[in-house]
Design an enzyme around this catalytic site. Structure first.
Site, PDB file in Angstrom:
ATOM      1  N   TYR A 154     -23.534  43.202  47.338  1.00 18.21           N
ATOM      2  CA  TYR A 154     -23.303  44.709  47.244  1.00 18.21           C
ATOM      3  C   TYR A 154     -22.907  45.156  45.917  1.00 18.21           C
ATOM      4  O   TYR A 154     -22.957  46.171  45.690  1.00 18.21           O
ATOM      5  CB  TYR A 154     -22.367  45.029  48.400  1.00 18.21           C
ATOM      6  CG  TYR A 154     -22.335  44.961  49.771  1.00 18.21           C
ATOM      7  CD1 TYR A 154     -23.561  44.543  50.239  1.00 18.21           C
ATOM      8  CD2 TYR A 154     -21.256  44.515  50.659  1.00 18.21           C
ATOM      9  CE1 TYR A 154     -24.002  44.178  51.640  1.00 18.21           C
ATOM     10  CE2 TYR A 154     -21.581  44.343  51.995  1.00 18.21           C
ATOM     11  CZ  TYR A 154     -22.827  44.100  52.427  1.00 18.21           C
ATOM     12  OH  TYR A 154     -23.282  43.920  53.667  1.00 18.21           O
TER      13      TYR A 154
ATOM     14  N   LYS B 242     -19.549  37.364  51.813  1.00 17.68           N
ATOM     15  CA  LYS B 242     -21.180  36.688  52.282  1.00 17.68           C
ATOM     16  C   LYS B 242     -21.547  35.906  51.008  1.00 17.68           C
ATOM     17  O   LYS B 242     -21.679  36.505  49.919  1.00 17.68           O
ATOM     18  CB  LYS B 242     -21.715  37.460  52.980  1.00 17.68           C
ATOM     19  CG  LYS B 242     -21.066  38.535  53.815  1.00 17.68           C
ATOM     20  CD  LYS B 242     -22.047  39.467  54.600  1.00 17.68           C
ATOM     21  CE  LYS B 242     -21.180  40.463  55.404  1.00 17.68           C
ATOM     22  NZ  LYS B 242     -20.927  41.724  54.579  1.00 17.68           N
TER      23      LYS B 242
ATOM     24  N   HIS C 225     -25.022  35.324  54.883  1.00 15.51           N
ATOM     25  CA  HIS C 225     -25.190  36.445  54.891  1.00 15.51           C
ATOM     26  C   HIS C 225     -26.685  36.801  55.761  1.00 15.51           C
ATOM     27  O   HIS C 225     -26.674  37.528  56.721  1.00 15.51           O
ATOM     28  CB  HIS C 225     -25.355  37.316  53.583  1.00 15.51           C
ATOM     29  CG  HIS C 225     -25.564  38.753  53.540  1.00 15.51           C
ATOM     30  ND1 HIS C 225     -24.867  39.541  52.244  1.00 15.51           N
ATOM     31  CD2 HIS C 225     -25.742  39.722  54.455  1.00 15.51           C
ATOM     32  CE1 HIS C 225     -24.874  40.697  52.661  1.00 15.51           C
ATOM     33  NE2 HIS C 225     -25.459  41.015  53.988  1.00 15.51           N
TER      34      HIS C 225
HETATM   35  N1  LIG Z   1     -24.443  41.438  57.676  1.00 11.27           N
HETATM   36  C1  LIG Z   1     -25.355  42.253  57.353  1.00 11.27           C
HETATM   37  O1  LIG Z   1     -26.513  41.987  57.103  1.00 11.27           O
HETATM   38  C2  LIG Z   1     -25.129  43.575  57.195  1.00 11.27           C
HETATM   39  C3  LIG Z   1     -26.213  44.791  57.211  1.00 11.27           C
HETATM   40  C4  LIG Z   1     -25.592  45.971  57.329  1.00 11.27           C
HETATM   41  C5  LIG Z   1     -24.509  46.427  56.945  1.00 11.27           C
HETATM   42  N2  LIG Z   1     -23.484  45.496  56.786  1.00 11.27           N
HETATM   43  C6  LIG Z   1     -21.918  46.127  56.698  1.00 11.27           C
HETATM   44  O2  LIG Z   1     -21.917  46.781  57.651  1.00 11.27           O
HETATM   45  C7  LIG Z   1     -21.469  48.005  57.209  1.00 11.27           C
HETATM   46  C8  LIG Z   1     -21.616  49.463  57.984  1.00 11.27           C
HETATM   47  O3  LIG Z   1     -23.040  49.570  57.959  1.00 11.27           O
HETATM   48  P1  LIG Z   1     -24.064  50.713  57.368  1.00 11.27           P
HETATM   49  O4  LIG Z   1     -23.176  51.040  56.358  1.00 11.27           O
HETATM   50  O5  LIG Z   1     -25.272  50.235  57.425  1.00 11.27           O
HETATM   51  O6  LIG Z   1     -24.026  52.037  58.228  1.00 11.27           O
HETATM   52  P2  LIG Z   1     -22.995  52.767  59.262  1.00 11.27           P
HETATM   53  O7  LIG Z   1     -21.533  52.218  58.943  1.00 11.27           O
HETATM   54  O8  LIG Z   1     -23.520  52.853  60.730  1.00 11.27           O
HETATM   55  O9  LIG Z   1     -23.080  54.089  58.497  1.00 11.27           O
HETATM   56  C9  LIG Z   1     -22.575  54.626  57.355  1.00 11.27           C
HETATM   57  C10 LIG Z   1     -22.970  56.133  57.223  1.00 11.27           C
HETATM   58  O10 LIG Z   1     -22.539  56.911  58.278  1.00 11.27           O
HETATM   59  C11 LIG Z   1     -22.090  57.880  57.474  1.00 11.27           C
HETATM   60  N3  LIG Z   1     -20.539  58.014  58.257  1.00 11.27           N
HETATM   61  C12 LIG Z   1     -19.619  57.208  58.248  1.00 11.27           C
HETATM   62  N4  LIG Z   1     -18.575  57.586  59.135  1.00 11.27           N
HETATM   63  C13 LIG Z   1     -18.895  58.888  59.708  1.00 11.27           C
HETATM   64  C14 LIG Z   1     -18.281  60.011  60.332  1.00 11.27           C
HETATM   65  N5  LIG Z   1     -17.089  59.641  61.153  1.00 11.27           N
HETATM   66  N6  LIG Z   1     -18.914  60.991  60.673  1.00 11.27           N
HETATM   67  C15 LIG Z   1     -20.077  61.078  60.093  1.00 11.27           C
HETATM   68  N7  LIG Z   1     -21.083  60.194  59.201  1.00 11.27           N
HETATM   69  C16 LIG Z   1     -20.415  59.157  59.044  1.00 11.27           C
HETATM   70  C17 LIG Z   1     -21.362  57.539  56.036  1.00 11.27           C
HETATM   71  O11 LIG Z   1     -21.576  58.697  55.220  1.00 11.27           O
HETATM   72  P3  LIG Z   1     -20.287  59.095  54.459  1.00 11.27           P
HETATM   73  O12 LIG Z   1     -19.869  58.127  53.321  1.00 11.27           O
HETATM   74  O13 LIG Z   1     -20.578  60.438  54.042  1.00 11.27           O
HETATM   75  O14 LIG Z   1     -18.924  59.107  55.646  1.00 11.27           O
HETATM   76  C18 LIG Z   1     -22.799  56.618  55.836  1.00 11.27           C
HETATM   77  O15 LIG Z   1     -23.902  57.295  55.336  1.00 11.27           O
HETATM   78  C19 LIG Z   1     -21.915  47.996  55.581  1.00 11.27           C
HETATM   79  O16 LIG Z   1     -21.242  48.832  54.686  1.00 11.27           O
HETATM   80  C20 LIG Z   1     -21.693  46.596  55.312  1.00 11.27           C
HETATM   81  O17 LIG Z   1     -20.557  46.148  55.178  1.00 11.27           O
HETATM   82  C21 LIG Z   1     -23.778  44.097  56.979  1.00 11.27           C
END
Ligand SMILES: NC(=O)c1ccc[n+]([C@@H]2O[C@H](COP(=O)([O-])OP(=O)(O)OC[C@H]3O[C@@H](n4cnc5c(N)ncnc54)[C@H](OP(=O)(O)O)[C@@H]3O)[C@@H](O)[C@H]2O)c1
Length: 344
Positions: free
Chosen positions: A67, A95, A128
């Site tokens: 990240y 990770k 990861h």
């Molecule tokens: N292990 C892996 O391979 C892997 C893969 C992908 C992700 N991850 C981890 O999982 C975390 C979360 O996944 P993600 O970032 O892909 O997706 P997510 O959490 O499903 O979505 C994040 C998005 O949702 C918006 N959001 C968050 N809370 C909200 C709310 N209450 N109302 C409206 N919009 C909202 C955020 O914008 P705002 O900032 O404007 O709120 C951001 O654009 C990552 O940051 C990472 O740490 C791990």
């Protein structure tokens, strides 16, 4: 929200946040803050969210070397310590990135994350992705690394042995997997000396992965759910025309209107009540506070849970195309959809 200013009363009492008990007996908060800035937010913006989220009551942070922000997150963790939040109250995950699967790289890579995060141990360290293939930031889905290789259990276990050594050395308390499938996990469970404590996997109402979810729970492995809101801010390379959005689903919308919350809060409540640990990302204090509140306030009814179970669309959003190892493959090859590890 500025935690450097001094002690702040938490918006949500961290003691009220449900905890998951791992097979070691350790407790992990049942919601964490994601820290992947999706290639468009700066490391400082993400670190500021970590500061604000800790002040609001978050104690679980999902980090990763790839990240590109662990130094800045480390500086946020120092500020968090300065306002009196003790290390043992935090759950910090990092990770191992795909270019560090080599036996000589695993320990050095973990030590680098520890140094960047300013910690002397991690609560959880994950492999990861199971593939030793990586891509430059910002590349498109057709990118294939020059040394890209197929998944092999032998290669993964060589990496896993070094992950086990991290536990032996006291650098990490738990090790885990991410982006795995049942056939891959079965072999790891057969051969591991230290079993994975967690499997991090994509989980949201449109991608519920019921079979893998039940499998890991039956094995005493805690499912951590990434992209719990359907990752509305994900990079362009992770978007296809078939993708759907759980926060725009009419069933989620109707429940949200009935109980007076944003659809995102319904997705988080569903995740926590189903038994996974969601790790939503946000840099917006209103959003990350409402996500945290969602796990401590107003449960969904059994009828809501059944209605959400019925809207699964098997819609994987993070397909992982850049981890494929040869031309002519499709992303499904990464996910062993026929129940067997895809041969090289
Ligand atoms: N292990 C892996 O391979 C892997 C893969 C992908 C992700 N991850 C981890 O999982 C975390 C979360 O996944 P993600 O970032 O892909 O997706 P997510 O959490 O499903 O979505 C994040 C998005 O949702 C918006 N959001 C968050 N809370 C909200 C709310 N209450 N109302 C409206 N919009 C909202 C955020 O914008 P705002 O900032 O404007 O709120 C951001 O654009 C990552 O940051 C990472 O740490 C791990």
């Amino acid at each position: 929200m500025n935690v450097r200013a001094g002690k702040i009363e938490a918006t949500v009492d961290p003691a009220a946040v449900p905890q998951r008990r791992l097979y070691t007996g350790a407790l992990m908060p049942a919601i964490g803050l994601g820290t992947f800035g999706s290639d468009h937010l700066t490391a400082d913006e993400v670190a500021e969210a970590v500061r604000g989220a800790a002040a609001a009551g978050y104690r679980h942070f999902d980090c990763a070397s790839v990240y590109g922000n662990e130094k800045q997150v480390g500086s946020a963790l120092q500020d968090i310590a300065a306002i009196g939040i003790k290390r043992e109250e935090l759950w910090v995950t990092s990770k191992l990135w795909n270019d560090k699967h080599g036996e000589g790289d695993v320990i050095a890579s973990c030590e680098q994350s520890l140094s960047d995060l300013g910690l002397d141990y991690l609560d959880l360290y994950l492999v990861h992705w199971p593939f030793p293939n990586f891509h430059p930031p910002g590349c498109d889905v057709s990118f294939r690394g020059s040394g890209a290789e197929a998944y092999t259990h032998e290669h993964y276990m060589r990496t896993w042995r070094k992950m086990e050594e991290l536990v032996d050395r006291g650098l990490v308390r738990h090790i885990g997997t991410s982006n795995m499938t049942i056939p891959k996990l079965k072999l790891v469970l057969r051969d591991a000396r230290i079993r994975p404590a967690v499997n991090e996997m994509e989980l949201h109402p449109h991608f519920q992965q019921p079979e893998l979810f039940e499998f890991v729970r039956a094995q005493g492995i805690e499912p951590v759910g990434y992209s719990p809101l359907g990752s509305p801010g994900r990079p362009e390379r992770d978007r296809t025309p078939e993708d759907t959005s759980p926060i725009e689903d009419p069933v989620i919308g109707a429940i949200a209107r009935r109980i007076g919350v944003h659809p995102a809060a319904v997705c988080i409540k569903w995740a926590a009540q189903r038994g996974q640990t969601p790790i939503p990302f946000s840099t917006n204090p209103r959003h990350y506070i409402s996500n945290l509140r969602a796990v401590v306030e107003d449960s969904l009814t059994d009828e809501d849970m059944r209605a959400i179970a019925a809207i699964d669309r098997n819609c994987r959003l993070i397909k992982g195309q850049v981890f494929l190892w040869k031309d002519g493959q499709s992303w499904e090859d990464l996910w062993d959809v026929n129940g067997e590890i895809t041969p090289p």
